[in-house]
Design an enzyme around this catalytic site. Structure first.
Site, mmCIF file in Angstrom:
data_model
loop_
_atom_site.group_PDB
_atom_site.id
_atom_site.type_symbol
_atom_site.label_atom_id
_atom_site.label_comp_id
_atom_site.label_asym_id
_atom_site.label_seq_id
_atom_site.Cartn_x
_atom_site.Cartn_y
_atom_site.Cartn_z
ATOM 1 N N GLY A 13 -7.111 5.623 -10.514
ATOM 2 C CA GLY A 13 -8.039 5.089 -9.503
ATOM 3 C C GLY A 13 -7.826 5.802 -8.183
ATOM 4 O O GLY A 13 -8.010 5.221 -7.110
ATOM 5 N N ASP A 17 -11.284 2.877 -3.275
ATOM 6 C CA ASP A 17 -11.163 2.309 -1.927
ATOM 7 C C ASP A 17 -9.715 1.924 -1.600
ATOM 8 O O ASP A 17 -9.203 2.220 -0.528
ATOM 9 C CB ASP A 17 -12.085 1.072 -1.884
ATOM 10 C CG ASP A 17 -11.907 0.257 -0.639
ATOM 11 O OD1 ASP A 17 -12.315 0.745 0.420
ATOM 12 O OD2 ASP A 17 -11.344 -0.851 -0.719
ATOM 13 N N ASP A 178 1.377 -8.698 -4.925
ATOM 14 C CA ASP A 178 0.635 -9.679 -4.137
ATOM 15 C C ASP A 178 0.960 -9.294 -2.702
ATOM 16 O O ASP A 178 2.086 -9.526 -2.239
ATOM 17 C CB ASP A 178 1.102 -11.111 -4.431
ATOM 18 C CG ASP A 178 0.243 -12.125 -3.699
ATOM 19 O OD1 ASP A 178 -0.107 -11.859 -2.532
ATOM 20 O OD2 ASP A 178 -0.081 -13.171 -4.276
ATOM 21 N N HIS A 179 -0.007 -8.695 -2.020
ATOM 22 C CA HIS A 179 0.359 -8.072 -0.735
ATOM 23 C C HIS A 179 0.808 -9.089 0.317
ATOM 24 O O HIS A 179 1.469 -8.726 1.286
ATOM 25 C CB HIS A 179 -0.749 -7.150 -0.213
ATOM 26 C CG HIS A 179 -1.958 -7.866 0.248
ATOM 27 N ND1 HIS A 179 -2.941 -8.289 -0.596
ATOM 28 C CD2 HIS A 179 -2.349 -8.243 1.487
ATOM 29 C CE1 HIS A 179 -3.878 -8.899 0.092
ATOM 30 N NE2 HIS A 179 -3.548 -8.889 1.351
ATOM 31 N N HIS A 241 -2.377 -15.596 -3.878
ATOM 32 C CA HIS A 241 -1.792 -15.642 -2.531
ATOM 33 C C HIS A 241 -1.372 -17.052 -2.114
ATOM 34 O O HIS A 241 -0.259 -17.272 -1.634
ATOM 35 C CB HIS A 241 -2.788 -15.097 -1.501
ATOM 36 C CG HIS A 241 -3.395 -13.783 -1.892
ATOM 37 N ND1 HIS A 241 -2.638 -12.744 -2.370
ATOM 38 C CD2 HIS A 241 -4.670 -13.339 -1.888
ATOM 39 C CE1 HIS A 241 -3.434 -11.710 -2.633
ATOM 40 N NE2 HIS A 241 -4.675 -12.053 -2.359
#
Ligand code: NAD
Length: 487
Positions: A13, A17, A178-179, A241
């Site tokens: 990828g 984006d 999981d940012h 989140h």
């Protein structure tokens, strides 16, 4: 002194984006700080036909200010190569292996490989299988896989995906991102909670009336309408989140900060969430979908008018809920959660309302709330709201704020979320990643709610863009005698 980690990244990828906006800048920061230096290379792979030169130009631009591409950015980008192919095509992996082996030699990387799966999860199983079959997974050095969300759309699909990946990789090689776990203030939460006896002494149901977690976004679905309409806020935000933050806030002190101990404590919390009956769910959860805002008709369109969204869509863009954690520490202390799109501001904040049995010495007037707030984004800081005396000749209470807001200068060394997390992967530290057991527990909880919600059609839309969500969200918390601290 910082020691570089030898590493070959293979990014699936590479034209996407996420790669441009987050991954290349994060890798560049790690390069500038010497975590990556001479012995690293990146292969970007995706469907488009790009040359190495073009790819390197894209990478240099992605890590530079608008007009100026520095020499350092070009030097960094020279470590990048591009290979075009379809991930479903087995031959792709043969050419990828040749390129990977030659870069390994060229940069003396000694077999350390990081596979970054930055594309649709529907491909993860195929990619993992081919990485093994075509021997891209190395015998020497480490093999680590970084996986983006969404990890499944419910428990069965997440399990299927996990089983496919686990045919090639062990749990210890998987880094599910999981940012939120890379955020400065979420890391700080651990420091504040476990670094102060004062805080740990009130961190329980005896002293905490309720905990409120708000993850609000001001944007709508933008270009992600097609994906979002099949997902909704419950799956897109709460499953990952929000429940991650709940588990960190509520967990018992881990024995150490190693991944195994932290996961163990988080899983206990996720497994202690109360599953509601249909009637309880109707009382304790609210879903919403944004409409236009009649006062600002030119500014916003309704969710149902967004591109690639069904014009009769029942997908929720807002969720508020009251969670019960059935552990001795949290007996009778509700955790209220709230997340949504097109809300007033983009904010992440955690508010802990403390019990306040002030003595009846101050007359009729109600004392203000005692609240401990953790500001996660965009402001980063901690505030404690207490009752104090208003300066003057008489004793009159007012709410005072003891506050620490981190300044830009203080945050200059604070890594961005992705930089922090990719840095952790380089070190082989998976504490800030999501273990399969956490995922499994959170999906089961979400599926339970989803199943009940899907049996009825909600009355949408039900909140104007730019507000704080449906009125029912205020009523949800008001029925327990509380109110949202953040408005
Ligand atoms: P994107 O659509 O911009 O990029 C997808 C990439 O996959 C492109 O490089 C495309 O060429 C490639 N691709 C698609 N089909 C392919 C095929 N058959 N063979 C080879 N390559 C193929 O998507 P994105 O926004 O970069 O997101 C990537 C993943 O990361 C998604 O799973 C998304 O949910 C997740 N994610 C993205 C963001 C974000 O901010 N963009 C945030 C969190 C998670």
């Amino acid at each position: 002194m910082i020691q570089e980690t030898k590493a070959l990244f293979i990014i699936f990828g590479g034209t996407g984006d996420l790669a441009r906006r987050k991954l290349y800048p994060a890798l560049f920061k790690l390069y500038q700080k010497n975590y990556l230096k001479k012995h690293f290379a990146v292969i970007g792979t995706a469907r488009r036909e790009w040359s190495d030169d073009y790819y390197q130009e894209i990478v240099s631009q992605a890590v530079s200010d608008e007009d100026t591409v520095t020499e350092e950015a070009r030097e960094f980008a020279s470590h990048f190569r591009y290979q075009s192919h379809n991930v479903n095509d087995t031959e792709h992996y043969e050419t990828l292996k040749i390129l990977a082996d030659s870069l390994d030699q060229e940069y003396s990387i000694e077999g350390n490989r990081l596979f970054y799966l930055a594309m649709s999860p529907s491909f993860f199983g195929t990619i993992s299988k081919n990485l093994k079959d075509q021997q891209l997974v190395t015998e020497k050095g480490f093999d680590r896989v970084i996986i983006e969300k969404p990890f499944g759309s419910d428990f069965p699909s997440a399990k299927k995906l996990n089983d496919q990946i686990r045919n090639t990789f062990d749990e210890s090689q998987l880094y599910r991102i999981d940012h939120y776990l890379g955020k400065e203030m979420i890391q700080n939460l651990m420091a504040v909670r476990f670094g102060n006896s004062l805080v740990e002494s009130f961190w329980n149901h005896r002293y905490i009336k309720n905990i409120q977690i708000t993850l609000s976004e001001s944007l709508g679905v933008e270009e992600r309408g097609g994906y979002y309409d099949t997902s909704g806020a419950l799956r897109d935000m709460v499953q990952n989140h929000v429940l991650q933050l709940v588990s960190i806030l509520a967990m018992e002190p881990p024995q150490t900060f190693c991944a195994e101990n932290v996961t163990k404590e988080k899983v206990k919390i996720l497994s202690s969430l109360k599953y509601y009956s249909k009637e309880e769910l109707d009382n304790h959860f609210v879903r919403g979908q944004y409409a236009e805002n009649p006062a600002r008709p030119d500014e916003y369109s309704a969710y149902r008018q967004e591109e690639k969204v069904d014009e009769k869509s029942s997908t929720e863009t807002f969720v508020a809920g009251r969670l019960e954690i059935q552990t001795p520490r949290w007996k009778d202390t509700p955790f209220y959660i709230r997340t949504g799109k097109r809300l007033k501001d983009k904010t992440t904040q955690i508010d802990v309302e403390l019990v306040n049995h002030s003595l009846p010495l101050f007359g009729e007037k109600e004392t203000a709330k005692t609240v401990f707030s953790l500001k996660v984004d965009p402001d980063k800081g901690i505030s404690l709201y207490l009752n104090g005396k208003k300066a003057g000749p008489i004793i009159e209470l007012e709410s005072i704020e003891l506050s620490k807001l981190y300044t830009k200068e203080e945050l200059v060394n604070s890594p961005e979320d992705y930089e922090k997390l990719i840095g952790d992967v380089l070190k082989g530290n998976s504490t800030n990643f999501v273990h399969w057991d956490e995922l499994a527990a959170s999906w089961k909880f979400i599926d339970h709610i989803r199943g009940m919600w899907d049996s009825t059609t909600p009355e949408f839309p039900n909140y104007p863009s730019g507000s704080m969500g449906p009125e029912a969200s205020d009523k949800l918390i008001a029925q327990d005698g509380f109110s949202w601290f953040l408005n």
